[in-house]
Design a protein around this motif. Structure first.
Motif, PDB file in Angstrom:
ATOM      1  N   SER A  43       0.839  -1.200   0.000  1.00 48.31           N
ATOM      2  CA  SER A  43       0.000   0.000   0.000  1.00 48.31           C
ATOM      3  C   SER A  43       0.869   1.243   0.000  1.00 48.31           C
ATOM      4  O   SER A  43       2.054   1.193   0.357  1.00 48.31           O
ATOM      5  CB  SER A  43      -0.909   0.010   1.233  1.00 48.31           C
ATOM      6  N   PHE A  44       0.281   2.360  -0.368  1.00 48.95           N
ATOM      7  CA  PHE A  44       1.006   3.631  -0.355  1.00 48.95           C
ATOM      8  C   PHE A  44       1.463   3.950   1.066  1.00 48.95           C
ATOM      9  O   PHE A  44       2.592   4.386   1.284  1.00 48.95           O
ATOM     10  CB  PHE A  44       0.123   4.760  -0.907  1.00 48.95           C
ATOM     11  N   GLU A  45       0.597   3.725   2.033  1.00 46.98           N
ATOM     12  CA  GLU A  45       0.939   3.985   3.436  1.00 46.98           C
ATOM     13  C   GLU A  45       2.154   3.169   3.875  1.00 46.98           C
ATOM     14  O   GLU A  45       3.088   3.697   4.475  1.00 46.98           O
ATOM     15  CB  GLU A  45      -0.255   3.654   4.333  1.00 46.98           C
ATOM     16  N   HIS A  46       2.156   1.891   3.556  1.00 46.47           N
ATOM     17  CA  HIS A  46       3.289   1.041   3.917  1.00 46.47           C
ATOM     18  C   HIS A  46       4.540   1.440   3.148  1.00 46.47           C
ATOM     19  O   HIS A  46       5.634   1.430   3.713  1.00 46.47           O
ATOM     20  CB  HIS A  46       2.963  -0.428   3.680  1.00 46.47           C
ATOM     21  N   ALA A  47       4.392   1.781   1.878  1.00 49.98           N
ATOM     22  CA  ALA A  47       5.549   2.200   1.078  1.00 49.98           C
ATOM     23  C   ALA A  47       6.190   3.442   1.673  1.00 49.98           C
ATOM     24  O   ALA A  47       7.417   3.561   1.724  1.00 49.98           O
ATOM     25  CB  ALA A  47       5.128   2.454  -0.368  1.00 49.98           C
ATOM     26  N   THR A  48       5.373   4.370   2.157  1.00 53.88           N
ATOM     27  CA  THR A  48       5.883   5.598   2.765  1.00 53.88           C
ATOM     28  C   THR A  48       6.691   5.277   4.024  1.00 53.88           C
ATOM     29  O   THR A  48       7.783   5.817   4.224  1.00 53.88           O
ATOM     30  CB  THR A  48       4.714   6.546   3.106  1.00 53.88           C
ATOM     31  N   ILE A  49       6.178   4.396   4.853  1.00 54.96           N
ATOM     32  CA  ILE A  49       6.871   4.005   6.082  1.00 54.96           C
ATOM     33  C   ILE A  49       8.170   3.271   5.752  1.00 54.96           C
ATOM     34  O   ILE A  49       9.225   3.550   6.334  1.00 54.96           O
ATOM     35  CB  ILE A  49       5.958   3.133   6.966  1.00 54.96           C
ATOM     36  N   ILE A  50       8.105   2.350   4.814  1.00 54.28           N
ATOM     37  CA  ILE A  50       9.289   1.584   4.431  1.00 54.28           C
ATOM     38  C   ILE A  50      10.366   2.503   3.871  1.00 54.28           C
ATOM     39  O   ILE A  50      11.543   2.386   4.235  1.00 54.28           O
ATOM     40  CB  ILE A  50       8.919   0.475   3.421  1.00 54.28           C
ATOM     41  N   ALA A  51       9.988   3.428   2.998  1.00 53.89           N
ATOM     42  CA  ALA A  51      10.956   4.360   2.420  1.00 53.89           C
ATOM     43  C   ALA A  51      11.637   5.175   3.510  1.00 53.89           C
ATOM     44  O   ALA A  51      12.861   5.362   3.495  1.00 53.89           O
ATOM     45  CB  ALA A  51      10.278   5.277   1.409  1.00 53.89           C
ATOM     46  N   LYS A  52      10.866   5.631   4.471  1.00 53.68           N
ATOM     47  CA  LYS A  52      11.434   6.411   5.579  1.00 53.68           C
ATOM     48  C   LYS A  52      12.405   5.561   6.393  1.00 53.68           C
ATOM     49  O   LYS A  52      13.509   6.013   6.715  1.00 53.68           O
ATOM     50  CB  LYS A  52      10.313   6.936   6.474  1.00 53.68           C
ATOM     51  N   GLU A  53      12.016   4.350   6.724  1.00 51.85           N
ATOM     52  CA  GLU A  53      12.872   3.457   7.515  1.00 51.85           C
ATOM     53  C   GLU A  53      14.168   3.109   6.776  1.00 51.85           C
ATOM     54  O   GLU A  53      15.219   2.974   7.397  1.00 51.85           O
ATOM     55  CB  GLU A  53      12.126   2.174   7.882  1.00 51.85           C
ATOM     56  N   LEU A  54      14.080   2.956   5.459  1.00 49.07           N
ATOM     57  CA  LEU A  54      15.258   2.598   4.667  1.00 49.07           C
ATOM     58  C   LEU A  54      16.093   3.820   4.289  1.00 49.07           C
ATOM     59  O   LEU A  54      17.189   3.673   3.758  1.00 49.07           O
ATOM     60  CB  LEU A  54      14.841   1.845   3.398  1.00 49.07           C
ATOM     61  N   GLY A  55      15.550   5.006   4.535  1.00 46.27           N
ATOM     62  CA  GLY A  55      16.269   6.227   4.198  1.00 46.27           C
ATOM     63  C   GLY A  55      16.338   6.479   2.703  1.00 46.27           C
ATOM     64  O   GLY A  55      17.328   7.009   2.193  1.00 46.27           O
ATOM     65  N   VAL A  56      15.268   6.085   2.002  1.00 44.34           N
ATOM     66  CA  VAL A  56      15.209   6.280   0.550  1.00 44.34           C
ATOM     67  C   VAL A  56      13.948   7.069   0.199  1.00 44.34           C
ATOM     68  O   VAL A  56      13.063   7.250   1.037  1.00 44.34           O
ATOM     69  CB  VAL A  56      15.209   4.927  -0.212  1.00 44.34           C
ATOM     70  N   ASN A  57      13.878   7.531  -1.024  1.00 46.26           N
ATOM     71  CA  ASN A  57      12.680   8.210  -1.526  1.00 46.26           C
ATOM     72  C   ASN A  57      11.694   7.167  -2.041  1.00 46.26           C
ATOM     73  O   ASN A  57      12.086   6.056  -2.412  1.00 46.26           O
ATOM     74  CB  ASN A  57      13.038   9.150  -2.681  1.00 46.26           C
ATOM     75  N   LEU A  58      10.438   7.560  -2.112  1.00 40.19           N
ATOM     76  CA  LEU A  58       9.436   6.651  -2.689  1.00 40.19           C
ATOM     77  C   LEU A  58       9.815   6.256  -4.114  1.00 40.19           C
ATOM     78  O   LEU A  58       9.553   5.141  -4.541  1.00 40.19           O
ATOM     79  CB  LEU A  58       8.052   7.293  -2.672  1.00 40.19           C
ATOM     80  N   ASP A  59      10.455   7.175  -4.828  1.00 42.16           N
ATOM     81  CA  ASP A  59      10.867   6.867  -6.199  1.00 42.16           C
ATOM     82  C   ASP A  59      11.859   5.704  -6.254  1.00 42.16           C
ATOM     83  O   ASP A  59      11.935   5.005  -7.252  1.00 42.16           O
ATOM     84  CB  ASP A  59      11.484   8.094  -6.867  1.00 42.16           C
TER      85      ASP A  59
END
Length: 71
Positions: A43-59
Motif C-alpha cells: 500500500s502507499f501507506e506502507h511504502a511511505t513508512i518503508i521508504a522512511k525506515e530505509l532512508g530512501v525516496n518513494l521513487d
C-alpha cells in the motif's frame, strides 16, 4: 510478484524484516515478508513508512510501484 528491489534496499540498509514489520505495526515479521515476497500488496501507506525506515525516496521503490494500491 516478488519485490526484488525492496529486498535489495532493505539488505543494503542492513535493516531486518522484523524491524520493518514492527514499524508497519505487524505482530510478526511474516506480515512484512508477505509484502516483500509479493503475497500481499504494497500500500502507499506502507511504502511511505518503508521508504522512511530505509532512508530512501518513494521513487527508489518505483520498480515495485505497479504493485502499490494507491501509488
Amino acid at each position: 510478484m516478488e519485490r526484488k528491489k525492496l529486498r535489495e534496499l532493505r539488505k543494503k540498509s542492513n535493516i531486518s524484516g522484523a524491524h520493518l514489520a514492527r514499524s508497519l505495526g505487524f505482530n510478526s515479521s511474516a506480515g512484512y515478508f508477505n509484502i516483500e515476497y509479493g503475497l500481499n500488496k504494497l500500500s502507499f501507506e506502507h511504502a511511505t513508512i518503508i521508504a522512511k525506515e530505509l532512508g530512501v525516496n518513494l521513487d527508489d521503490l518505483r520498480e515495485d510501484a505497479e504493485n502499490l494500491d494507491s501509488f
